[in-house]
Design a protein around this motif. Structure first.
Motif, PDB file in Angstrom:
ATOM      1  N   LEU A   9       0.907  -1.156   0.205  1.00  8.59           N
ATOM      2  CA  LEU A   9       0.052  -0.005  -0.034  1.00  8.59           C
ATOM      3  C   LEU A   9       0.955   1.357  -0.076  1.00  8.59           C
ATOM      4  N   SER A  10       2.228   1.079  -0.098  1.00 16.55           N
ATOM      5  CA  SER A  10       3.183   2.194  -0.227  1.00 16.55           C
ATOM      6  C   SER A  10       3.442   2.663  -1.578  1.00 16.55           C
ATOM      7  N   PHE A  11       4.027   4.056  -1.807  1.00 13.99           N
ATOM      8  CA  PHE A  11       4.534   4.230  -2.909  1.00 13.99           C
ATOM      9  C   PHE A  11       5.817   3.630  -3.291  1.00 13.99           C
ATOM     10  N   PRO A  12       6.102   3.080  -4.491  1.00 14.30           N
ATOM     11  CA  PRO A  12       5.339   3.038  -5.781  1.00 14.30           C
ATOM     12  C   PRO A  12       4.526   1.597  -6.011  1.00 14.30           C
ATOM     13  N   ALA A  13       4.776   0.860  -5.142  1.00 19.95           N
ATOM     14  CA  ALA A  13       3.851  -0.469  -5.112  1.00 19.95           C
ATOM     15  C   ALA A  13       2.513  -0.612  -5.414  1.00 19.95           C
ATOM     16  N   VAL A  14       2.211   0.611  -4.702  1.00 15.42           N
ATOM     17  CA  VAL A  14       0.396   0.726  -4.824  1.00 15.42           C
ATOM     18  C   VAL A  14       0.154   0.993  -6.314  1.00 15.42           C
ATOM     19  N   LEU A  62       2.333  -8.672 -18.714  1.00 11.20           N
ATOM     20  CA  LEU A  62       3.688  -9.105 -18.474  1.00 11.20           C
ATOM     21  C   LEU A  62       4.464  -7.702 -17.604  1.00 11.20           C
ATOM     22  N   MET A  63       4.445  -6.727 -18.410  1.00 14.89           N
ATOM     23  CA  MET A  63       4.960  -5.551 -17.482  1.00 14.89           C
ATOM     24  C   MET A  63       4.541  -4.973 -16.406  1.00 14.89           C
ATOM     25  N   VAL A  64       3.257  -5.234 -16.280  1.00 12.04           N
ATOM     26  CA  VAL A  64       2.387  -4.941 -14.966  1.00 12.04           C
ATOM     27  C   VAL A  64       2.920  -5.880 -13.800  1.00 12.04           C
ATOM     28  N   THR A  65       2.750  -7.109 -14.137  1.00  9.34           N
ATOM     29  CA  THR A  65       3.216  -8.220 -12.993  1.00  9.34           C
ATOM     30  C   THR A  65       4.517  -8.071 -12.624  1.00  9.34           C
ATOM     31  N   VAL A  66       5.432  -7.871 -13.512  1.00 10.65           N
ATOM     32  CA  VAL A  66       6.943  -7.907 -13.155  1.00 10.65           C
ATOM     33  C   VAL A  66       7.305  -6.559 -12.380  1.00 10.65           C
ATOM     34  N   ALA A  67       6.583  -5.629 -12.942  1.00 13.08           N
ATOM     35  CA  ALA A  67       6.747  -4.290 -12.296  1.00 13.08           C
ATOM     36  C   ALA A  67       6.394  -4.352 -10.792  1.00 13.08           C
ATOM     37  N   TRP A  68       5.152  -4.986 -10.598  1.00  9.76           N
ATOM     38  CA  TRP A  68       4.502  -4.926  -8.945  1.00  9.76           C
ATOM     39  C   TRP A  68       5.577  -5.887  -8.237  1.00  9.76           C
ATOM     40  N   PHE A  69       6.079  -6.895  -8.809  1.00 14.11           N
ATOM     41  CA  PHE A  69       6.949  -7.748  -7.858  1.00 14.11           C
ATOM     42  C   PHE A  69       8.034  -6.991  -7.853  1.00 14.11           C
ATOM     43  N   THR A  70       8.638  -6.393  -8.682  1.00 14.69           N
ATOM     44  CA  THR A  70       9.952  -5.463  -8.564  1.00 14.69           C
ATOM     45  C   THR A  70       9.987  -4.448  -7.385  1.00 14.69           C
ATOM     46  N   SER A  71       8.840  -3.755  -7.793  1.00 19.27           N
ATOM     47  CA  SER A  71       8.505  -2.582  -6.866  1.00 19.27           C
ATOM     48  C   SER A  71       8.074  -2.849  -5.424  1.00 19.27           C
ATOM     49  N   THR A  84      14.708   8.756   5.668  1.00 20.74           N
ATOM     50  CA  THR A  84      13.437   9.539   5.712  1.00 20.74           C
ATOM     51  C   THR A  84      13.683  10.651   5.127  1.00 20.74           C
ATOM     52  N   GLY A  85      12.556  11.469   4.900  1.00 23.43           N
ATOM     53  CA  GLY A  85      12.530  12.705   4.168  1.00 23.43           C
ATOM     54  C   GLY A  85      12.845  12.576   2.804  1.00 23.43           C
ATOM     55  N   THR A  86      13.637  13.693   2.366  1.00 23.16           N
ATOM     56  CA  THR A  86      14.088  13.674   0.769  1.00 23.16           C
ATOM     57  C   THR A  86      14.599  12.479   0.293  1.00 23.16           C
ATOM     58  N   ALA A  87      15.374  12.015   0.885  1.00 27.88           N
ATOM     59  CA  ALA A  87      16.249  10.756   0.561  1.00 27.88           C
ATOM     60  C   ALA A  87      15.134   9.512   0.219  1.00 27.88           C
ATOM     61  N   ARG A  88      14.535   9.289   1.196  1.00 28.25           N
ATOM     62  CA  ARG A  88      13.612   8.224   1.189  1.00 28.25           C
ATOM     63  C   ARG A  88      12.636   8.409  -0.016  1.00 28.25           C
ATOM     64  N   ALA A  89      12.084   9.799  -0.352  1.00 33.44           N
ATOM     65  CA  ALA A  89      11.367  10.004  -1.619  1.00 33.44           C
ATOM     66  C   ALA A  89      12.128   9.655  -2.821  1.00 33.44           C
ATOM     67  N   ALA A  90      13.284  10.173  -2.704  1.00 32.52           N
ATOM     68  CA  ALA A  90      14.113   9.954  -3.873  1.00 32.52           C
ATOM     69  C   ALA A  90      14.446   8.468  -4.116  1.00 32.52           C
ATOM     70  N   LEU A  91      14.487   7.717  -3.325  1.00 30.46           N
ATOM     71  CA  LEU A  91      14.695   6.326  -3.480  1.00 30.46           C
ATOM     72  C   LEU A  91      13.527   5.484  -3.947  1.00 30.46           C
ATOM     73  N   ALA A  92      12.195   6.019  -3.325  1.00 31.46           N
ATOM     74  CA  ALA A  92      10.912   5.480  -3.686  1.00 31.46           C
ATOM     75  C   ALA A  92      10.732   5.772  -5.231  1.00 31.46           C
ATOM     76  N   PHE A  93      11.283   7.100  -5.707  1.00 35.41           N
ATOM     77  CA  PHE A  93      11.115   7.302  -7.336  1.00 35.41           C
ATOM     78  C   PHE A  93      11.940   6.309  -7.908  1.00 35.41           C
ATOM     79  N   GLY A  94      13.187   6.133  -7.352  1.00 34.95           N
ATOM     80  CA  GLY A  94      14.204   5.419  -7.985  1.00 34.95           C
ATOM     81  C   GLY A  94      13.684   4.007  -8.202  1.00 34.95           C
ATOM     82  N   ILE A  95      13.051   3.585  -7.199  1.00 37.46           N
ATOM     83  CA  ILE A  95      12.318   2.146  -7.361  1.00 37.46           C
ATOM     84  C   ILE A  95      11.218   2.206  -8.396  1.00 37.46           C
TER      85      ILE A  95
END
Length: 219
Positions: A9-14, A62-71, A84-95
């Motif tokens: 339920l967290s970004f970006p897996a959601v 296929l792309m949606v399934t693999v992307a969901w498992f990866t994220s 936490t903070g900005t670094a966490r958001a940057a990592l989430a966008f990297g994921i």
């Protein structure tokens, strides 16, 4: 289990979880006969992305399934860190970016191997010859013997077995034209009737255009 739900339920897996729900619902409709897996082939061109050659719904699924498992895996690892903070958001966008890139690469490899199971066009059928004019290649055609040559839509020709229901009505001899009007599945032959090519109107011709005469002049 709690860690799994939190990561889902967290970004970006959601984002990919929502897309996966749509994909599952679509394939359930396909299994129920309420949808066709070729539904979006005319709307999207996946050849440019390197995942063409299969129905769009297959490559996207296929792309949606693999992307969901990866994220999901990336989100679990991210939640186990103390960032936490900005670094966490940057990592989430990297994921998010990594999940999209990995899903595209995996789908491209899988599509390359399974492309042969999805031909671009349906295989030719003998039913395609119905209504076509053929040329008799045997000395005669009767109720139990005869062959004729017929041209397919792509210009190729084939020799087919033909039979005439009543040979005494009009004789079909070598070189004469006939019309294939029915196919017998059990005998694997076409029923043919005599046909005069002179009666064939051919493709429709465009209507002639008439030029309007200028005022004060007669045509």
């Amino acid at each position: 289990m709690r860690e799994f739900l939190t990561a889902t339920l967290s970004f970006p897996a959601v984002l990919f979880a929502a897309a996966l729900v749509v994909v599952i619902a679509f394939w359930l409709l396909v299994l129920a006969g309420a949808a066709d897996h070729h539904s979006f082939d005319a709307d999207l061109d996946t050849d440019l992305a390197g995942v063409g050659g299969v129905p769009v719904t297959v490559s996207v699924s296929l792309m949606v399934t693999v992307a969901w498992f990866t994220s999901l895996a990336g989100s679990v690892l991210l939640h186990r860190t103390d960032v936490t903070g900005t670094a966490r958001a940057a990592l989430a966008f990297g994921i998010l970016a990594g999940a999209l890139l990995i899903s595209w690469a995996v789908a491209r490899v899988l599509v390359h191997h399974f492309r042969r199971f999805f031909p671009d066009q349906p295989p030719p059928s003998r039913q395609d010859f119905l209504g076509r004019v053929c040329t008799v290649r045997t000395g005669s055609v009767g109720p139990d013997f005869g062959q004729a040559e017929v041209a397919a839509a792509d210009g190729s020709t084939a020799i087919v077995q033909v039979r005439q229901l009543r040979a005494d009505d009009a004789e079909l001899t070598s070189g004469s034209s006939g019309l294939l009007y029915a196919y017998d599945d059990a005998g694997e032959f076409f029923w043919v009737s005599p046909y005069d090519r002179a009666l064939d109107p051919g493709p429709p011709q465009p209507l002639p255009t008439h030029r309007r005469a200028a005022p004060g002049h007669t045509a």
